[in-house]
Design a protein around this motif. Structure first.
Motif, PDB file in Angstrom:
ATOM      1  N   LEU A   7     -35.996  39.466  48.445  1.00 13.21           N
ATOM      2  CA  LEU A   7     -35.683  38.199  49.113  1.00 13.21           C
ATOM      3  C   LEU A   7     -35.739  38.355  50.626  1.00 13.21           C
ATOM      4  CD1 LEU A   7     -32.716  36.792  46.981  1.00 13.21           C
ATOM      5  CD2 LEU A   7     -35.031  35.868  47.181  1.00 13.21           C
ATOM      6  N   MET A   8     -35.203  39.479  51.097  1.00 11.45           N
ATOM      7  CA  MET A   8     -35.199  39.676  52.551  1.00 11.45           C
ATOM      8  C   MET A   8     -36.618  39.851  53.087  1.00 11.45           C
ATOM      9  SD  MET A   8     -31.731  41.794  53.385  1.00 11.45           S
ATOM     10  CE  MET A   8     -31.787  43.065  52.161  1.00 11.45           C
ATOM     11  N   PHE A   9     -37.446  40.583  52.345  1.00  9.90           N
ATOM     12  CA  PHE A   9     -38.830  40.755  52.812  1.00  9.90           C
ATOM     13  C   PHE A   9     -39.580  39.427  52.785  1.00  9.90           C
ATOM     14  CE2 PHE A   9     -38.316  45.380  51.728  1.00  9.90           C
ATOM     15  CZ  PHE A   9     -38.309  45.760  53.054  1.00  9.90           C
ATOM     16  N   ILE A  10     -39.263  38.608  51.801  1.00  9.08           N
ATOM     17  CA  ILE A  10     -39.886  37.278  51.785  1.00  9.08           C
ATOM     18  C   ILE A  10     -39.527  36.545  53.079  1.00  9.08           C
ATOM     19  CG2 ILE A  10     -39.761  34.980  50.731  1.00  9.08           C
ATOM     20  CD1 ILE A  10     -39.658  36.315  48.015  1.00  9.08           C
ATOM     21  N   GLY A  11     -38.247  36.590  53.432  1.00 14.82           N
ATOM     22  CA  GLY A  11     -37.810  35.908  54.647  1.00 14.82           C
ATOM     23  C   GLY A  11     -38.523  36.433  55.882  1.00 14.82           C
ATOM     24  N   ILE A  12     -38.579  37.761  55.997  1.00 16.24           N
ATOM     25  CA  ILE A  12     -39.223  38.366  57.165  1.00 16.24           C
ATOM     26  C   ILE A  12     -40.696  37.988  57.205  1.00 16.24           C
ATOM     27  CG2 ILE A  12     -39.925  40.579  58.159  1.00 16.24           C
ATOM     28  CD1 ILE A  12     -37.180  41.643  57.024  1.00 16.24           C
ATOM     29  N   ASN A  13     -41.334  38.016  56.050  1.00 13.10           N
ATOM     30  CA  ASN A  13     -42.753  37.661  56.011  1.00 13.10           C
ATOM     31  C   ASN A  13     -42.985  36.187  56.328  1.00 13.10           C
ATOM     32  OD1 ASN A  13     -43.928  40.113  55.615  1.00 13.10           O
ATOM     33  ND2 ASN A  13     -43.867  40.002  53.379  1.00 13.10           N
ATOM     34  N   ILE A  14     -42.031  35.345  55.963  1.00 12.94           N
ATOM     35  CA  ILE A  14     -42.180  33.924  56.319  1.00 12.94           C
ATOM     36  C   ILE A  14     -42.216  33.781  57.837  1.00 12.94           C
ATOM     37  CG2 ILE A  14     -41.000  31.686  56.366  1.00 12.94           C
ATOM     38  CD1 ILE A  14     -40.053  32.220  53.523  1.00 12.94           C
ATOM     39  N   ILE A  15     -41.286  34.453  58.516  1.00 15.07           N
ATOM     40  CA  ILE A  15     -41.280  34.356  59.990  1.00 15.07           C
ATOM     41  C   ILE A  15     -42.583  34.934  60.547  1.00 15.07           C
ATOM     42  CG2 ILE A  15     -40.075  34.957  62.123  1.00 15.07           C
ATOM     43  CD1 ILE A  15     -37.526  35.248  60.544  1.00 15.07           C
ATOM     44  N   SER A  64     -36.646  29.449  62.765  1.00 12.09           N
ATOM     45  CA  SER A  64     -38.062  29.572  63.139  1.00 12.09           C
ATOM     46  C   SER A  64     -38.847  28.380  62.638  1.00 12.09           C
ATOM     47  CB  SER A  64     -38.692  30.833  62.544  1.00 12.09           C
ATOM     48  OG  SER A  64     -37.896  31.943  62.776  1.00 12.09           O
ATOM     49  N   ILE A  65     -38.610  28.026  61.377  1.00 13.01           N
ATOM     50  CA  ILE A  65     -39.398  26.931  60.807  1.00 13.01           C
ATOM     51  C   ILE A  65     -39.090  25.621  61.529  1.00 13.01           C
ATOM     52  CG2 ILE A  65     -39.740  25.538  58.738  1.00 13.01           C
ATOM     53  CD1 ILE A  65     -39.490  28.106  57.154  1.00 13.01           C
ATOM     54  N   VAL A  66     -37.818  25.391  61.788  1.00 11.40           N
ATOM     55  CA  VAL A  66     -37.462  24.148  62.488  1.00 11.40           C
ATOM     56  C   VAL A  66     -38.112  24.119  63.866  1.00 11.40           C
ATOM     57  CG1 VAL A  66     -35.550  22.884  63.545  1.00 11.40           C
ATOM     58  CG2 VAL A  66     -35.325  23.775  61.221  1.00 11.40           C
ATOM     59  N   ARG A 100     -40.827  21.415  64.966  1.00  9.53           N
ATOM     60  CA  ARG A 100     -40.546  20.478  66.053  1.00  9.53           C
ATOM     61  C   ARG A 100     -41.586  20.590  67.151  1.00  9.53           C
ATOM     62  NH1 ARG A 100     -34.021  20.074  66.907  1.00  9.53           N
ATOM     63  NH2 ARG A 100     -33.693  18.833  65.035  1.00  9.53           N
ATOM     64  N   LEU A 101     -41.964  21.826  67.469  1.00 13.23           N
ATOM     65  CA  LEU A 101     -42.963  21.994  68.525  1.00 13.23           C
ATOM     66  C   LEU A 101     -44.295  21.377  68.094  1.00 13.23           C
ATOM     67  CD1 LEU A 101     -43.855  23.148  71.231  1.00 13.23           C
ATOM     68  CD2 LEU A 101     -44.507  25.229  70.056  1.00 13.23           C
ATOM     69  N   MET A 121     -54.825  27.486  57.449  1.00 11.72           N
ATOM     70  CA  MET A 121     -54.655  27.463  58.891  1.00 11.72           C
ATOM     71  C   MET A 121     -53.964  26.165  59.300  1.00 11.72           C
ATOM     72  SD  MET A 121     -58.413  28.703  59.918  1.00 11.72           S
ATOM     73  CE  MET A 121     -58.301  28.484  61.702  1.00 11.72           C
ATOM     74  N   GLY A 122     -52.934  26.301  60.076  1.00  6.13           N
ATOM     75  CA  GLY A 122     -52.283  25.112  60.597  1.00  6.13           C
ATOM     76  C   GLY A 122     -51.414  24.404  59.585  1.00  6.13           C
ATOM     77  N   SER A 123     -51.060  25.093  58.501  1.00  9.50           N
ATOM     78  CA  SER A 123     -50.137  24.495  57.543  1.00  9.50           C
ATOM     79  C   SER A 123     -48.877  25.345  57.500  1.00  9.50           C
ATOM     80  CB  SER A 123     -50.778  24.429  56.158  1.00  9.50           C
ATOM     81  OG  SER A 123     -49.797  24.170  55.183  1.00  9.50           O
ATOM     82  N   LEU A 124     -47.783  24.770  57.956  1.00  9.19           N
ATOM     83  CA  LEU A 124     -46.540  25.535  58.029  1.00  9.19           C
ATOM     84  C   LEU A 124     -46.011  25.822  56.629  1.00  9.19           C
ATOM     85  CD1 LEU A 124     -44.474  26.790  59.851  1.00  9.19           C
ATOM     86  CD2 LEU A 124     -43.394  24.578  60.123  1.00  9.19           C
ATOM     87  N   SER A 125     -46.023  24.789  55.771  1.00 10.99           N
ATOM     88  CA  SER A 125     -45.547  25.037  54.414  1.00 10.99           C
ATOM     89  C   SER A 125     -46.479  26.005  53.694  1.00 10.99           C
ATOM     90  CB  SER A 125     -45.400  23.736  53.643  1.00 10.99           C
ATOM     91  OG  SER A 125     -46.444  22.851  53.931  1.00 10.99           O
TER      92      SER A 125
END
Lengths: 257, 304, 353
Positions: free
Chosen positions: C45-53, C198-200, C204-205, C282-286
């Motif tokens: 779970l933690m690696f998933i989180g780190i990889n998401i960022i 990070s996602i927010v 927002r940006l 590319m360019g898709s946050l989700s």
């Protein structure tokens, strides 16, 4: 009375050994529509690129509202309210029409990165202003229905209109059109002429255009400058240019004149 | 003092020769396709492995032929094999993308991935034990003006000049070479001229890869311990060298390779050798920042 | 004049998306503390989180801005090392200062600060790529990013004080110091918070007119300048923000592992980032989030294959480039694919219509 908007003084530009523009002088007076014509490769677009800041002139000066603008970055010149379009339409073809208009208001964002992250009051206020202005502009151009379309899915003639609308979102005093009639059918061309006339009246603009279609130039421009090999041939009214022997010589073989 | 300098110049020449030879291959492919063939360094690595197996097998047979003949046979066979590998990669990975007119970025990513497959596939198949490259050439040390040369090092330097000379002749004087240059100017008009683009591109990959083979074998002879990642860093550095020289130009790539060789040798002379990569990459970064088109490159003008 | 109806009419209830995130957070922390999910699942779970960022941050440059950065791992390294050294020096007995500079218990408040400082320093290193990007594009810029990755990794290799190529450790002790105050699964908590932040921030940006200036570079840089977008400024923001977030991912990674060495941030790390970005779109946050989840799980599933894993992953990306180069989601977001999600995740009071 007659206020000079743009003044070009002894403008010269060289690419390596090639002199694309040489010793050009020109004054554009507020509220007029002026034309820049010349055979292919005469250096017309180079002049536009110099004025909009893509190239730094080798020699000479460009003054806009009395301020020297050569050497400024294109976005700085855009922020001083000079709008332009391109020969081959350069919209952000994969972003919506609305976004195209909104992004072009970067010169007056009014908030910074932190405001965007935190969505502060300032951010919301300015985003709303930008959004409202964009909608208003699209409304005026009768493009509201297309606000959420991608330009790449629109017909060519509409794309031209979007591009002009986008240039106007800079609220320019001077609008530079680079061959607005290129690629349009003859019925579209007569529409374009009315359209440009309407833009000029409605937005109180000064327009400077490059065009090959003589019909457009002759019916719109109060003054026309003809250049060839980067040098001035003639400047004058449509009538004067039409009868100038130098111009006829430069265009010899070109059936349009 | 003077002899140390001379020795370093010589070492720089030898070390730069490898970069130059690899850079030339990059340059050839880039010149024709505007593609950074990231797998090129790994083709160099594969060449060293091919040569290892062929050379070891030949020497193992104990044929009554001198080492130099074994070397030549190995060289020719390896060049053939790597040329085949280059063509294969082009066919499987790059051509389908080109046919679809895919974004250049996708081709670059594919190239990068092909490189990883070669490296890791090699490691998976052969395991992590380091292989020792067979001595096909007896090393003779030659003392000259107080500096130490070996016949192998002289061969390396001479080879790089031969490769450069061949390539220069090839692209300026032969028909296929001229067609390559034509493609690099205008990919769309060329088929209209009746030039078979695909065949030219295949030739480009074949020649580029064969040149990497020359470098690979000489590298194996000079630094006999092989590992699957040996092509990666040297390949990237060679590419950067080519860019610094000006990648559109064969001469630029060649000189860029030597330049990098000299920089690295002189860094080693004055700093601990672990600083080599750091300093050479920094210098390259600075050069690329100040002069993005390289020393001999021609600025690409974008039409507005 | 400043009266804005949208603001005045703000919903007093929490939006559904916020509630969903809070619920997920509570669920994960609760299950971890109750001992329902074991250490292995926690670490995945933690690696998933780190990889998401990591992938979402790379998407700013490679997706939204359309440049090709292949050296993202380097910035992760900067964040990892800076925050590790800070955390060790501030909260634990160490070889630099002997005694911890601060009472170890203060880590409980200062840990996120340490991670953020790592991110800020990484953002400064982002200049290494941002400044050349003013003049350089495409392949040339790609080479510069690779060079930056090498420079950072070899630089760390040459700093004996942080262990050079042997690596650096001791971060587990900072966590122990925190656990001594109150026993909580800190890494899960902080990774979750940083992922959400990070996602927010990226969202927002990229939804603001300001951030869309970054996307305008991808489609036509010349147009962007002509239409008053300061492209150099946009590049600076994109590269620094992107590398800063990578630095945060690095700091979190270092504290999960308890050990870092330069080799973990080589070009292979950067490649993992590329795979995730292009897998997601590319360019898709989700898309980046989705692909980070899939990719991390896949890495775990393929673990028994050892090195062959690194043949399969590149092969997968090659196939992706051949058959679906736009990635799983292309340029779209999940909410475009499943419009129902829009009601949950797009806030009504957003000023972007």
């Amino acid at each position: 009375m007659a206020e000079t908007l743009l003044e070009i003084k002894d403008l010269t530009h060289r690419f390596g050994g090639l002199t694309a523009v040489s010793d050009l002088n020109f004054e554009i007076i507020k509220d007029e529509i002026v034309g820049l014509i010349g055979p292919n490769g005469a250096g017309k677009t180079t002049v536009f690129n110099l004025v909009s800041g893509f190239y730094v002139p080798s020699e000479g000066d460009i003054l806009y509202k009395g301020e020297r603008i050569n050497g400024l970055k294109p976005h700085e010149i855009a922020s001083r309210q000079i709008g332009r379009t391109f020969q081959n339409i350069r919209l952000w073809s994969d972003m919506t029409v609305l976004d195209n208009i909104k992004i072009s208001q970067h010169y007056r964002l009014g908030y910074n990165l932190m405001d965007a992250f935190l969505q502060t009051k300032k951010y919301k206020k300015h985003e709303k202003m930008i959004e409202d202005d964009a909608h208003e502009l699209l409304e005026e151009f009768q493009l509201s229905d297309l606000a959420h379309e991608m330009p790449k899915n629109l017909p060519y003639g509409i794309q031209r209109r979007v591009e002009i609308a986008r240039a106007l979102s800079l609220k320019p005093a001077l609008l530079m059109l680079d061959e607005p009639a290129a690629g349009l059918s003859s019925s579209d061309v007569s529409e374009l002429i009315q359209y440009i006339q309407w833009i000029k009246e409605n937005f109180k603009l000064t327009i400077w255009m490059i065009e090959h279609q003589m019909q457009v130039i002759m019916s719109l421009c109060s003054r026309i400058k003809v250049i060839d090999f980067g040098k001035e041939l003639v400047t004058g009214t449509a009538e004067e240019v039409r009868n100038s022997p130098e111009v006829i010589k430069a265009y010899l073989g070109d059936g349009e004149i | 003092m003077f002899t140390t300098l001379l020795q370093n110049v010589f070492n720089g020449l030898q070390w730069g020769s490898f970069y130059s030879m690899i850079a030339l291959g990059y340059c050839l492919v880039y010149g024709v396709l505007r593609l950074i063939n990231f797998a090129h360094g790994d083709i160099f690595m594969m060449a060293a492995y091919f040569a290892f197996f062929i050379g070891t097998a030949l020497l193992g047979l104990a044929l009554p032929i001198p080492g130099i003949v074994v070397f030549i046979i190995t060289l020719v066979v390896t060049m053939g094999l790597t040329a085949g590998l280059g063509i294969l990669i082009e066919r499987i990975a790059y051509r389908p993308l080109r046919k679809k007119g895919a974004n250049r970025l996708y081709v670059v990513i594919t190239a990068l991935m092909v490189g990883f497959i070669l490296e890791n596939g090699n490691l998976a198949v052969l395991g992590a034990s380091a292989l020792r490259f067979p001595d096909m050439i007896n090393k003779n040390i030659i003392e000259f003006a107080g500096i130490r040369l070996t016949n192998l090092r002289l061969l390396v330097i001479a080879s790089s000049f031969v490769v450069f000379g061949f390539l220069q002749f090839f692209v300026t004087k032969t028909q296929i070479g001229m067609a390559m240059r034509a493609i690099s100017y205008d990919k769309f008009a060329i088929p209209l001229m009746g030039i078979p683009v695909n065949r030219i591109i295949v030739a480009t990959f074949a020649i580029g890869s064969a040149l990497a083979a020359v470098a690979g074998i000489l590298f194996g002879l000079s630094y006999p311990v092989l590992n699957p990642y040996m092509g990666m860093i040297i390949g990237w550095k060679a590419f950067i060298a080519a860019v610094v020289g000006g990648i559109g130009d064969i001469k630029g790539a060649f000189i860029g390779g030597f330049l990098l060789g000299f920089i690295e040798i002189f860094v080693i002379t004055f700093f601990p050798s672990s600083y080599k990569d750091l300093i050479s990459f920094m210098i390259l970064l600075v050069i690329l920042t100040l002069k993005p088109t390289g020393f001999f490159g021609i600025a690409k003008s974008t039409k507005i | 004049m400043t009266d804005i109806p949208a603001l005045a009419k703000r919903n007093s209830r929490l939006p559904v998306s916020t509630m969903a995130i809070l619920a997920l957070f509570a669920l994960m922390v609760g299950l971890t503390m109750a001992g329902v999910i074991n250490k292995y699942i926690q670490s995945v779970l933690m690696f998933i989180g780190i990889n998401i960022i990591f992938s979402a941050s790379l998407n700013i440059v490679n997706g939204y801005m359309g440049e090709f950065s292949c050296g993202h791992g380097g910035f992760m390294a900067v964040g990892a090392y800076v925050s590790s050294v800070l955390s060790v020096v501030l909260f634990t007995e160490n070889s630099f200062t002997g005694q911890p500079l601060l009472p170890p218990g203060s880590a409980i408040f200062l840990f996120p600060v340490v991670i953020i400082i790592g991110g800020l320093v990484a953002a400064v290193f982002g200049l290494l790529v941002a400044i050349p990007s003013f003049k350089t594009r495409d392949d040339y810029l790609a080479i510069i990013t690779i060079a930056a990755n090498f420079i950072i990794v070899t630089l760390i290799n040459n700093i004996g004080a942080v262990g050079g190529s042997r690596g650096f450790m001791g971060m587990k002790k900072s966590l122990k110091a925190m656990e001594a105050v109150i026993d909580l699964p800190y890494m899960i908590i902080w990774i979750f918070i940083f992922v959400v932040l990070s996602i927010v921030m990226i969202r927002r940006l990229m939804n603001s007119t300001y951030g869309k200036g970054i996307s305008s570079i991808r489609y036509d840089e010349t147009s962007a300048e002509i239409m008053s977008v300061n492209t150099n400024h946009m590049k600076l923001v994109a590269f620094m923000f992107s590398s800063g977030l990578a630095g945060i991912a690095g700091g979190l990674f270092a504290h999960v592992m308890g050990f870092v060495n330069p080799a973990s941030f080589s070009i292979f790390k950067s490649t993992e980032g590329l795979v995730m970005v292009y897998l997601g779109g590319m360019g898709s946050l989700s898309g980046s989030v989705l692909s980070a989840v899939i990719f991390t799980l896949m890495l775990e599933a393929l673990r028994p294959l050892q090195i062959l894993k690194w043949v399969l992953i590149p092969l997968m990306l090659i196939l992706l480039m051949q058959f679906r180069p736009e990635g799983l989601l292309g340029n779209r977001e999940l909410s475009d694919v499943f419009p129902k999600l829009k009601r949950i995740f797009i806030r009504k009071d957003s000023s972007n219509g």
